[in-house]
Design a protein around this motif. Structure first.
Motif, PDB file in Angstrom:
ATOM      1  N   UNK A  42       0.845  -1.194   0.000  1.00 46.35           N
ATOM      2  CA  UNK A  42       0.000   0.000   0.000  1.00 46.35           C
ATOM      3  C   UNK A  42       0.881   1.245   0.000  1.00 46.35           C
ATOM      4  N   UNK A  43       0.497   2.210  -0.819  1.00 48.31           N
ATOM      5  CA  UNK A  43       1.282   3.426  -0.979  1.00 48.31           C
ATOM      6  C   UNK A  43       0.388   4.629  -0.681  1.00 48.31           C
ATOM      7  N   UNK A  44       0.803   5.422   0.316  1.00 48.78           N
ATOM      8  CA  UNK A  44       0.046   6.610   0.706  1.00 48.78           C
ATOM      9  C   UNK A  44       0.925   7.844   0.558  1.00 48.78           C
ATOM     10  N   UNK A  45       0.282   9.010   0.517  1.00 47.77           N
ATOM     11  CA  UNK A  45       1.026  10.244   0.271  1.00 47.77           C
ATOM     12  C   UNK A  45       0.659  11.321   1.286  1.00 47.77           C
ATOM     13  N   UNK A  46       1.694  11.966   1.812  1.00 48.49           N
ATOM     14  CA  UNK A  46       1.531  13.185   2.599  1.00 48.49           C
ATOM     15  C   UNK A  46       1.809  14.335   1.638  1.00 48.49           C
ATOM     16  N   UNK A  47       0.729  14.897   1.094  1.00 50.00           N
ATOM     17  CA  UNK A  47       0.899  15.847  -0.007  1.00 50.00           C
ATOM     18  C   UNK A  47       0.499  17.281   0.347  1.00 50.00           C
ATOM     19  N   UNK A  48       0.304  17.541   1.644  1.00 47.85           N
ATOM     20  CA  UNK A  48      -0.100  18.872   2.075  1.00 47.85           C
ATOM     21  C   UNK A  48      -1.585  18.966   2.345  1.00 47.85           C
ATOM     22  N   UNK A  70       3.833   2.111   2.771  1.00 44.14           N
ATOM     23  CA  UNK A  70       4.829   3.161   2.611  1.00 44.14           C
ATOM     24  C   UNK A  70       4.108   4.496   2.479  1.00 44.14           C
ATOM     25  N   UNK A  71       4.575   5.493   3.250  1.00 46.03           N
ATOM     26  CA  UNK A  71       4.058   6.858   3.132  1.00 46.03           C
ATOM     27  C   UNK A  71       5.148   7.716   2.492  1.00 46.03           C
ATOM     28  N   UNK A  72       4.770   8.390   1.419  1.00 48.80           N
ATOM     29  CA  UNK A  72       5.711   9.238   0.674  1.00 48.80           C
ATOM     30  C   UNK A  72       5.356  10.706   0.892  1.00 48.80           C
ATOM     31  N   UNK A  73       6.353  11.511   1.203  1.00 50.54           N
ATOM     32  CA  UNK A  73       6.164  12.960   1.307  1.00 50.54           C
ATOM     33  C   UNK A  73       6.391  13.584  -0.059  1.00 50.54           C
ATOM     34  N   UNK A  74       5.336  14.214  -0.584  1.00 52.95           N
ATOM     35  CA  UNK A  74       5.458  14.901  -1.878  1.00 52.95           C
ATOM     36  C   UNK A  74       4.466  16.059  -1.859  1.00 52.95           C
ATOM     37  N   UNK A  75       4.919  17.197  -1.395  1.00 55.50           N
ATOM     38  CA  UNK A  75       4.027  18.297  -1.039  1.00 55.50           C
ATOM     39  C   UNK A  75       3.576  19.119  -2.246  1.00 55.50           C
ATOM     40  N   UNK A  76       2.724  18.527  -3.064  1.00 53.66           N
ATOM     41  CA  UNK A  76       2.146  19.293  -4.166  1.00 53.66           C
ATOM     42  C   UNK A  76       1.126  20.306  -3.639  1.00 53.66           C
ATOM     43  N   UNK A  77       0.700  20.136  -2.390  1.00 52.91           N
ATOM     44  CA  UNK A  77      -0.253  21.072  -1.812  1.00 52.91           C
ATOM     45  C   UNK A  77       0.306  22.467  -1.661  1.00 52.91           C
ATOM     46  N   UNK A  82      -6.492  24.224  -4.355  1.00 53.88           N
ATOM     47  CA  UNK A  82      -7.460  23.210  -3.956  1.00 53.88           C
ATOM     48  C   UNK A  82      -7.933  23.465  -2.536  1.00 53.88           C
ATOM     49  N   UNK A  83      -9.222  23.189  -2.307  1.00 56.25           N
ATOM     50  CA  UNK A  83      -9.764  23.312  -0.956  1.00 56.25           C
ATOM     51  C   UNK A  83      -9.175  22.286  -0.004  1.00 56.25           C
ATOM     52  N   UNK A  84      -8.586  21.212  -0.550  1.00 52.78           N
ATOM     53  CA  UNK A  84      -8.007  20.187   0.315  1.00 52.78           C
ATOM     54  C   UNK A  84      -6.638  20.580   0.863  1.00 52.78           C
ATOM     55  N   UNK A  85      -6.014  21.589   0.237  1.00 50.96           N
ATOM     56  CA  UNK A  85      -4.668  21.973   0.650  1.00 50.96           C
ATOM     57  C   UNK A  85      -4.549  23.441   1.057  1.00 50.96           C
ATOM     58  N   UNK A  86      -5.556  24.229   0.757  1.00 44.98           N
ATOM     59  CA  UNK A  86      -5.528  25.666   1.045  1.00 44.98           C
ATOM     60  C   UNK A  86      -6.749  26.008   1.901  1.00 44.98           C
ATOM     61  N   UNK A  87      -6.520  26.336   3.160  1.00 47.88           N
ATOM     62  CA  UNK A  87      -7.628  26.594   4.069  1.00 47.88           C
ATOM     63  C   UNK A  87      -8.367  27.897   3.750  1.00 47.88           C
ATOM     64  N   UNK A 101     -15.881  21.571 -12.212  1.00 47.61           N
ATOM     65  CA  UNK A 101     -14.866  20.810 -11.468  1.00 47.61           C
ATOM     66  C   UNK A 101     -14.867  21.300 -10.023  1.00 47.61           C
ATOM     67  N   UNK A 102     -15.060  20.419  -9.048  1.00 45.20           N
ATOM     68  CA  UNK A 102     -15.158  20.834  -7.639  1.00 45.20           C
ATOM     69  C   UNK A 102     -13.870  21.481  -7.143  1.00 45.20           C
ATOM     70  N   UNK A 103     -13.967  22.401  -6.181  1.00 42.56           N
ATOM     71  CA  UNK A 103     -12.754  23.016  -5.620  1.00 42.56           C
ATOM     72  C   UNK A 103     -11.907  22.041  -4.818  1.00 42.56           C
ATOM     73  N   UNK A 104     -12.429  20.834  -4.566  1.00 42.08           N
ATOM     74  CA  UNK A 104     -11.631  19.805  -3.885  1.00 42.08           C
ATOM     75  C   UNK A 104     -10.702  19.069  -4.846  1.00 42.08           C
ATOM     76  N   UNK A 105     -10.805  19.349  -6.134  1.00 45.79           N
ATOM     77  CA  UNK A 105      -9.846  18.806  -7.101  1.00 45.79           C
ATOM     78  C   UNK A 105      -8.465  19.356  -6.775  1.00 45.79           C
ATOM     79  N   UNK A 106      -7.475  18.464  -6.657  1.00 53.15           N
ATOM     80  CA  UNK A 106      -6.087  18.864  -6.406  1.00 53.15           C
ATOM     81  C   UNK A 106      -5.329  18.779  -7.726  1.00 53.15           C
ATOM     82  N   UNK A 107      -4.818  19.904  -8.237  1.00 51.68           N
ATOM     83  CA  UNK A 107      -4.173  19.913  -9.546  1.00 51.68           C
ATOM     84  C   UNK A 107      -3.087  18.844  -9.683  1.00 51.68           C
ATOM     85  N   UNK A 108      -3.301  17.934 -10.643  1.00 54.41           N
ATOM     86  CA  UNK A 108      -2.292  16.938 -10.975  1.00 54.41           C
ATOM     87  C   UNK A 108      -2.118  15.811  -9.974  1.00 54.41           C
ATOM     88  N   UNK A 109      -2.981  15.732  -8.948  1.00 53.74           N
ATOM     89  CA  UNK A 109      -2.733  14.764  -7.878  1.00 53.74           C
ATOM     90  C   UNK A 109      -2.660  13.325  -8.372  1.00 53.74           C
TER      91      UNK A 109
END
Length: 239
Positions: A42-48, A70-77, A82-87, A101-109
């Motif tokens: 399983x591969x997870x991401x800490x992306x911001x 495995x958790x990978x740090x790749x801070x595209x946030x 995106x509403x998921x990365x910008x409060x 397109x919803x504001x929860x879309x993260x560009x290129x995620x």
């Protein structure tokens, strides 16, 4: 630094990479991959993302299904957008108009995540990459469409040594055309610990119950006959 994980030794089972966010869909994909006979990483991401609690849940779910994690740090946030990365951008609570397109879309995620998954898959000789992509409830996301996956598969086959040799990893999205209610039913059939999964887009330690993701999940759980698994907010509304 990324969490350090020692991958299990090669076994007689074919290997698969599962992109695991800790949400209901990706957790169900992990269960499907296990049922189909794959030794899973399983591969997870800490992306911001603001909802980093999903990573804790992903680790628990991976352990539940006996998968390496495995958790990978790749801070595209950090790029925002995106509403998921910008409060400063509000998470929707009342749906998004058709065709928008919803504001929860993260560009290129998804493009970034699948590319990393492809690299891992080739390195460990995994033959499948399982994705929790769903084009029914989140049809506004451009990187959840079947044509997107088909195009990425073509790229993967061209871009890797394994692909050129004819044994590259195949992208698998078993939930792509299912409704959220059908996904809940599949999760129940496979023994997914739904109480461990995290779908809420807000930060915090309890799901908000009002963001679009919570509302869609709650409605599906109720429709599938399991209101007890819904958020406290949804249960209060039913009382």
């Amino acid at each position: 630094m990324p969490d350090q994980t020692t991958f299990p030794p090669f076994s007689t089972l074919p290997r698969a990479v599962v992109l695991l966010s800790g949400g209901l869909d990706s957790s169900t994909c992990l269960a499907i991959a296990r049922e189909e006979g794959y030794e899973c990483t399983a591969l997870s991401f800490r992306y911001g993302q603001r909802h980093t609690i999903e990573l804790e849940r992903a680790a628990q779910i991976a352990q539940h299904f006996g998968a390496a994690h495995q958790i990978i740090d790749i801070n595209i946030g950090q790029f925002g957008g995106s509403a998921l990365t910008d409060e400063a951008i509000q998470v929707p609570t009342s749906g998004t108009p058709q065709g928008v397109i919803p504001p929860t879309y993260v560009p290129g995620r998804n493009t970034v995540f699948i590319a990393v998954g492809l690299s891992l898959a080739e390195a460990i000789d995994a033959r499948r990459i399982y994705l929790g992509i769903n084009a029914v409830d989140y049809s506004g996301y451009p990187d959840c469409r079947p044509e997107y996956l088909a195009a990425f598969q073509t790229l993967a086959d061209l871009a890797t040594k394994a692909g050129l040799e004819g044994h590259g990893a195949k992208l698998v999205a078993p939930l792509a055309t299912l409704s959220k209610t059908d996904i809940v039913r599949e999760a129940l059939r496979l023994g997914v610990p739904i109480d461990l999964t995290w779908s809420c887009y807000q930060g915090g330690t309890e799901p908000c119950g009002v963001c679009d993701s919570c509302r869609i999940r709650d409605a599906a759980l109720i429709a599938a006959g399991h209101p007890e698994q819904a958020t406290a907010y949804a249960q209060a509304q039913m009382a």
